[in-house]
Design an enzyme around this catalytic site. Structure first.
Site, PDB file in Angstrom:
ATOM      1  CE  LYS A 119      -3.822   2.108   2.640  1.00 51.65           C
ATOM      2  NZ  LYS A 119      -4.720   1.951   3.797  1.00 51.65           N
ATOM      3  CB  SER A 123      -7.858   3.933   2.941  1.00 52.18           C
ATOM      4  OG  SER A 123      -7.321   3.122   3.971  1.00 52.18           O
ATOM      5  CB  SER A 166      -8.708   0.690   5.687  1.00 51.35           C
ATOM      6  OG  SER A 166      -9.549   1.806   5.802  1.00 51.35           O
TER       7      SER A 166
END
Length: 476
Positions: A79, A148, A172
């Protein structure tokens, strides 16, 4: 056989036996990315040369006769909130555009030390704030992949990498895992080092894996867990032995169906989601667990407390984007005007909303009325969880209230968007581990996730139940 469709544990064995090479596996993922990235939009930064070089290093390591590492040659997505020295870390914001850190975060170093190949950085919504993004759900490209960590979830769900790393502040990891049909894990706060993670709400943020199977999630969590002297919140305990417990079953475990998060007083949980929870209860009962109703009363206040505490911490953390120390600057006649112009142009609507909420809650005259009371609610949630875990080894609930909703569906109604985290937030407030396990589909044919919650440091027991649910197949 498409190598990108196989699990990490199987692929490591194939590489170790010489049946395939790490480079072949990386090329299979590259082929998949090239075919689907335009449609899915899971990646923020890709550099195939970096990935190929790392794979070639793994193959040379094996050719030398050295033993394979736990993640030898396995492609991983990271991420875009984790510092990496070979890829930019832009955090989904123009205010970090082009930022390239000098060093990797601890988790990336752990992955590389275990032999993983970093395929690239996956898309995050702006500053890891849960808001509508552009990434599509591979099960239906007109639907959202979740919060997210959307890019990390979509990349694994579409087999563009074997597993990925995400961040979970209020759900998330677990919520995108549920919507994309994956296993997603939020470990105990402090179980995984946060050093090099771009912070949103520091007392809530935690790092965990996305994977296609429970075994893959266990393998990845074992690799990234452990004490880190660079993180003052890191727990001084060795990583849990998760793979070794997956065949232990749930015989004799006491599991509670969490009333407050399973349709009783919870707004918006779909009947088809509750039906899958009922089926999971039947599977656990059939495997020998004692399953009864359980109550953690203060969790009904979790959403309200979270949306004071998280914005308050975010407003403090995001003050670093001031046009002086980080990112681009918009000129102004005075320092205050420059900062105001920089933040006005640099932040999106949802980020501004969170900063305004948080700053208001921390301001003189309102601190005790809002932030102080929210922290008291957090303490109540911890107390009520502690009482529940005196009676139960684990708790279960839906992960998300619904299956994946259409892209942009909740853009105009922030409250409806916030309610998507109603089942996941309490574990973040308590600092406890929780994970989402795919368990069948809803009436629309899209994946449904069941959430398993455990007390602090209870990952091993949590994974035992997850393995049982996975083995039962989640059949309708």
């Amino acid at each position: 056989m498409d190598l990108a469709d196989l699990g990490a544990t199987q692929l490591v064995q194939m590489i170790e036996s010489g049946e395939i090479s790490a480079l072949e596996l990386v090329e299979a993922c590259i082929t998949r990315i090239d075919a689907k990235e335009e449609e899915i939009g899971a990646w923020a930064h890709l550099d195939y040369n970096i990935a190929r070089k790392q794979a070639e290093h793994c193959d040379a390591h094996q050719a030398s006769g050295a033993p394979c590492d736990p993640l030898h040659g396995i492609p991983v997505g990271i991420k875009d909130i984790f510092d990496t020295n070979e890829y930019p870390t832009e955090n989904g914001t123009v205010l970090d555009a082009g930022r390239k850190p000098d060093e990797n975060c601890t988790v990336v170093n752990q992955l590389m030390a275990a032999g993983a190949v970093i395929m690239g950085k996956t898309v995050t919504t702006e500053l890891a704030v849960y808001s509508p993004g552009k990434t599509a759900n591979p099960h239906d490209v007109n639907r959202t992949p979740g919060g997210s960590s959307s890019g990390s979830a979509a990349a694994v769900a579409d087999n563009q990498c074997i597993f990925s790393i995400g961040g979970d502040t209020g759900g998330s990891i677990r919520q995108p895992a549920a919507l994309c049909g994956l296993v997603g894990v939020k470990p105990t706060y402090g179980r995984v080092s946060r050093y090099g993670l771009v912070a949103f709400a520091s007392s809530l943020d935690q790092i965990g894996p996305f994977a296609a199977t429970v075994a893959d999630a266990a393998l990845l969590l074992e690799v990234i867990s452990g004490h880190d002297p660079l993180d003052s919140t890191s727990i001084a305990e060795p990583a849990p032995g998760l793979l070794s417990v997956l065949d232990q079953g749930v015989e004799g475990l006491r599991i509670g169906i969490l009333d407050e998060l399973s349709g009783h007083g919870v707004e918006g949980i779909s009947p088809d989601v509750l039906a899958r929870l009922d089926a999971a209860v039947e599977a656990l009962t059939a495997a020998g667990a004692t399953v009864e109703r359980a109550s953690v009363p203060a969790t009904v206040y979790g959403l309200s407390a979270y949306y004071v505490i998280a914005p308050a911490e975010a407003s403090s953390n995001l003050s670093r984007y001031d046009g002086v120390r980080f990112g681009p600057r918009t000129d102004g006649a005075t320092t205050n005007e420059m900062m105001m112009a920089t933040r006005t142009e640099g932040f999106g609507d949802e980020v501004k909303r969170r900063i305004m909420l948080g700053t208001y809650a921390l301001s003189a005259g309102y601190y005790d009325a809002y932030y102080g009371k929210s922290q008291k609610v957090r303490t109540l949630i911890l107390k009520d969880f502690a009482e529940a875990y005196e009676k139960f080894d684990l708790l279960i609930s839906p992960t998300a209230p619904t299956t994946a909703f259409p892209l942009g569906d909740k853009t105009e109604d922030p409250m409806q968007m916030y309610l998507q985290d109603v089942c996941t937030i309490p574990s973040n407030l308590a600092g406890h581990p929780a994970m989402s396990v795919p368990f069948g589909v809803g009436d629309d044919g899209l994946p449904v996730g069941v959430q398993i919650l455990a007390p602090a440091m209870g990952e091993a027991t949590m994974f035992r139940a997850a393995a049982v649910l996975e083995k039962s197949g989640g059949a309708q």
